[in-house]
Write a protein that holds these residues in place. Structure first.
Motif, PDB file in Angstrom:
ATOM      1  N   ILE A 232       0.818  -1.227   0.000  1.00  0.00           N
ATOM      2  CA  ILE A 232       0.000   0.000   0.000  1.00  0.00           C
ATOM      3  C   ILE A 232       0.847   1.270   0.000  1.00  0.00           C
ATOM      4  N   ALA A 233       2.167   1.117  -0.044  1.00  0.00           N
ATOM      5  CA  ALA A 233       3.058   2.269   0.022  1.00  0.00           C
ATOM      6  C   ALA A 233       3.101   3.038  -1.291  1.00  0.00           C
ATOM      7  N   THR A 234       3.334   4.338  -1.190  1.00  0.00           N
ATOM      8  CA  THR A 234       3.595   5.157  -2.367  1.00  0.00           C
ATOM      9  C   THR A 234       4.843   4.655  -3.077  1.00  0.00           C
ATOM     10  N   ASP A 235       5.840   4.264  -2.271  1.00  0.00           N
ATOM     11  CA  ASP A 235       7.079   3.727  -2.825  1.00  0.00           C
ATOM     12  C   ASP A 235       7.825   3.003  -1.702  1.00  0.00           C
ATOM     13  N   VAL A 236       8.796   2.203  -2.089  1.00  0.00           N
ATOM     14  CA  VAL A 236       9.670   1.524  -1.141  1.00  0.00           C
ATOM     15  C   VAL A 236      11.033   2.193  -1.204  1.00  0.00           C
ATOM     16  N   ILE A 237      11.563   2.577  -0.039  1.00  0.00           N
ATOM     17  CA  ILE A 237      12.828   3.306   0.025  1.00  0.00           C
ATOM     18  C   ILE A 237      13.888   2.427   0.691  1.00  0.00           C
ATOM     19  N   GLY A 238      15.060   2.987   0.932  1.00  0.00           N
ATOM     20  CA  GLY A 238      16.144   2.231   1.550  1.00  0.00           C
ATOM     21  C   GLY A 238      15.767   1.709   2.927  1.00  0.00           C
ATOM     22  N   GLY A 239      16.472   0.680   3.382  1.00  0.00           N
ATOM     23  CA  GLY A 239      16.170   0.049   4.656  1.00  0.00           C
ATOM     24  C   GLY A 239      16.607   0.869   5.857  1.00  0.00           C
ATOM     25  N   ASN A 240      16.191   0.406   7.033  1.00  0.00           N
ATOM     26  CA  ASN A 240      16.516   1.153   8.253  1.00  0.00           C
ATOM     27  C   ASN A 240      18.020   1.177   8.532  1.00  0.00           C
ATOM     28  N   ASN A 241      18.731   0.106   8.200  1.00  0.00           N
ATOM     29  CA  ASN A 241      20.167   0.078   8.479  1.00  0.00           C
ATOM     30  C   ASN A 241      21.000   0.864   7.464  1.00  0.00           C
ATOM     31  N   SER A 242      20.355   1.341   6.414  1.00  0.00           N
ATOM     32  CA  SER A 242      21.050   2.216   5.459  1.00  0.00           C
ATOM     33  C   SER A 242      20.454   3.620   5.480  1.00  0.00           C
ATOM     34  N   ASP A 243      19.754   3.957   6.588  1.00  0.00           N
ATOM     35  CA  ASP A 243      19.213   5.312   6.790  1.00  0.00           C
ATOM     36  C   ASP A 243      18.282   5.743   5.656  1.00  0.00           C
ATOM     37  N   GLY A 244      17.390   4.825   5.256  1.00  0.00           N
ATOM     38  CA  GLY A 244      16.496   5.093   4.134  1.00  0.00           C
ATOM     39  C   GLY A 244      15.614   6.311   4.311  1.00  0.00           C
ATOM     40  N   VAL A 245      15.093   6.512   5.517  1.00  0.00           N
ATOM     41  CA  VAL A 245      14.221   7.673   5.756  1.00  0.00           C
ATOM     42  C   VAL A 245      15.007   8.968   5.621  1.00  0.00           C
ATOM     43  N   ALA A 246      16.158   9.037   6.262  1.00  0.00           N
ATOM     44  CA  ALA A 246      16.967  10.255   6.211  1.00  0.00           C
ATOM     45  C   ALA A 246      17.415  10.563   4.786  1.00  0.00           C
ATOM     46  N   ALA A 247      17.800   9.528   4.035  1.00  0.00           N
ATOM     47  CA  ALA A 247      18.223   9.740   2.652  1.00  0.00           C
ATOM     48  C   ALA A 247      17.072  10.307   1.819  1.00  0.00           C
ATOM     49  N   TRP A 248      15.857   9.781   2.029  1.00  0.00           N
ATOM     50  CA  TRP A 248      14.694  10.289   1.298  1.00  0.00           C
ATOM     51  C   TRP A 248      14.413  11.733   1.695  1.00  0.00           C
ATOM     52  N   LEU A 249      14.479  12.032   2.977  1.00  0.00           N
ATOM     53  CA  LEU A 249      14.207  13.391   3.450  1.00  0.00           C
ATOM     54  C   LEU A 249      15.243  14.383   2.928  1.00  0.00           C
ATOM     55  N   GLU A 250      16.489  13.980   2.895  1.00  0.00           N
ATOM     56  CA  GLU A 250      17.524  14.888   2.390  1.00  0.00           C
ATOM     57  C   GLU A 250      17.286  15.201   0.914  1.00  0.00           C
ATOM     58  N   LYS A 251      16.984  14.182   0.131  1.00  0.00           N
ATOM     59  CA  LYS A 251      16.798  14.363  -1.307  1.00  0.00           C
ATOM     60  C   LYS A 251      15.511  15.104  -1.643  1.00  0.00           C
ATOM     61  N   ASN A 252      14.432  14.753  -0.971  1.00  0.00           N
ATOM     62  CA  ASN A 252      13.115  15.256  -1.365  1.00  0.00           C
ATOM     63  C   ASN A 252      12.599  16.434  -0.543  1.00  0.00           C
ATOM     64  N   VAL A 253      13.261  16.730   0.574  1.00  0.00           N
ATOM     65  CA  VAL A 253      12.813  17.847   1.413  1.00  0.00           C
ATOM     66  C   VAL A 253      13.916  18.882   1.567  1.00  0.00           C
ATOM     67  N   LEU A 254      15.061  18.478   2.107  1.00  0.00           N
ATOM     68  CA  LEU A 254      16.117  19.457   2.366  1.00  0.00           C
ATOM     69  C   LEU A 254      16.666  20.071   1.097  1.00  0.00           C
ATOM     70  N   LEU A 255      17.040  19.248   0.122  1.00  0.00           N
ATOM     71  CA  LEU A 255      17.632  19.786  -1.099  1.00  0.00           C
ATOM     72  C   LEU A 255      16.636  20.616  -1.905  1.00  0.00           C
ATOM     73  N   LYS A 256      15.357  20.234  -1.858  1.00  0.00           N
ATOM     74  CA  LYS A 256      14.347  21.009  -2.593  1.00  0.00           C
ATOM     75  C   LYS A 256      14.039  22.332  -1.910  1.00  0.00           C
ATOM     76  N   SER A 257      14.208  22.364  -0.581  1.00  0.00           N
ATOM     77  CA  SER A 257      13.969  23.619   0.125  1.00  0.00           C
ATOM     78  C   SER A 257      15.178  24.537   0.084  1.00  0.00           C
ATOM     79  N   ASN A 258      16.339  23.969  -0.321  1.00  0.00           N
ATOM     80  CA  ASN A 258      17.569  24.746  -0.454  1.00  0.00           C
ATOM     81  C   ASN A 258      18.235  24.460  -1.799  1.00  0.00           C
TER      82      ASN A 258
END
Length: 279
Positions: free
Chosen positions: A249-275
């Motif tokens: 049911i996910a919009t997409d599947v991202i990297g796993g917890n041991n590879s910091d998948g959430v942080a990597a997604w946030l950096e690419k899709n939130v931080l870099l787009k806001s800066n």
């Protein structure tokens, strides 16, 4: 209307690595978001005691969702913003559990102090193993019998036992209460958690969205207890190690917890787009 998004992540198996910590990279990304006023929170089955210990590197200043949505707490003052307690007495449920040889942990407030009650001599081996991980927990309160399990204002019941004992109870109570039946990601033990019907991550995320004046919610998770939160979100991302039901049911599947998948997604899709333009 200005786009104001609330980002909410599960902790264990999602934001946390398998050693129950957030990495320096994850802390850096989320703290940068916080500095820029981007709304980030977490929604966890953990308590108000254990969640801050494993997220001590994060500077999330907005309210947090704990106990699978039973409470929303102010991360800075400790004030309770949302509370969900069992409206009816839990004597009938406890009697049913005991009749089936299941002796639970009952989370409750007694005279305004949070405690968890359990009967040491009756608890399953898996339950006692979990309790030993809470060695210095001030909430720990062993009791002698079922009647003492009913003390105070109860809000959460945890059963750790054999699947053949727990699954029939899950089927019996899943429509009356909010029930979660899943294996613990660390020990592999089977858990059944029983909460008031309104105690869900989804309800708490909706409440937090309104409280913060946001018009969108983006969530991250890995387990069965994240399904309802995924269903209410505008976007939902399952980490690579998530259960199949969540990935479906996910919009997409991202990297796993041991590879910091959430942080990597946030950096690419939130931080870099806001800066834009910044490395």
């Amino acid at each position: 209307m200005e786009d104001k998004t609330l980002y909410v992540s599960d902790l264990d198996g999602t934001l946390l690595r398998s050693n129950e910590t957030t990495s320096d990279y994850t802390n850096e990304v989320i703290n940068k978001m916080t500095e820029q006023g981007i709304m980030f929170s977490y929604a966890t089955a953990r308590s108000m005691v254990s969640a801050p210990k494993v997220t001590k590197g994060l500077d999330a200043k907005i309210p947090l969702i704990v106990y699978n949505g039973a409470f929303i707490i102010d991360n800075q003052t400790g004030e309770m913003i949302l509370e969900n307690f069992f409206e009816e007495g839990i004597d009938g449920v406890l009697q049913d559990l005991v009749d089936n040889g299941v002796y639970p942990i009952v989370y409750t407030f007694i005279n305004g102090i949070e405690q968890f009650l359990y009967i040491p001599g009756k608890s399953s081996k898996e339950m006692l193993e979990f309790i030993t991980t809470r060695k210095n927990d001030r909430r720990k309160h062993p009791v002698k019998n079922k009647e003492e399990l009913q003390e105070g204002k109860s809000f959460y019941i945890t059963c750790i036992d054999l699947p053949e004992k727990l699954f029939p109870l899950y089927r019996k109570y899943k429509d009356k209460y909010h029930c979660i039946y899943q294996k613990d990601i660390y020990s592999g033990a089977q858990w059944l958690e029983i909460m008031p019907h309104a105690s869900t991550k989804a309800n708490a995320a909706r409440e937090l969205k309104t409280l913060l004046g946001c018009n969108r919610v983006v969530v991250f998770g890995d387990g069965m207890n994240d399904i309802e939160m995924f269903q209410m979100a505008d976007e939902c991302y399952a980490v690579a190690n998530a259960v199949p039901e969540l990935k479906e049911i996910a919009t997409d599947v991202i990297g796993g917890n041991n590879s910091d998948g959430v942080a990597a997604w946030l950096e690419k899709n939130v931080l870099l787009k806001s800066n834009p333009g910044k490395p």
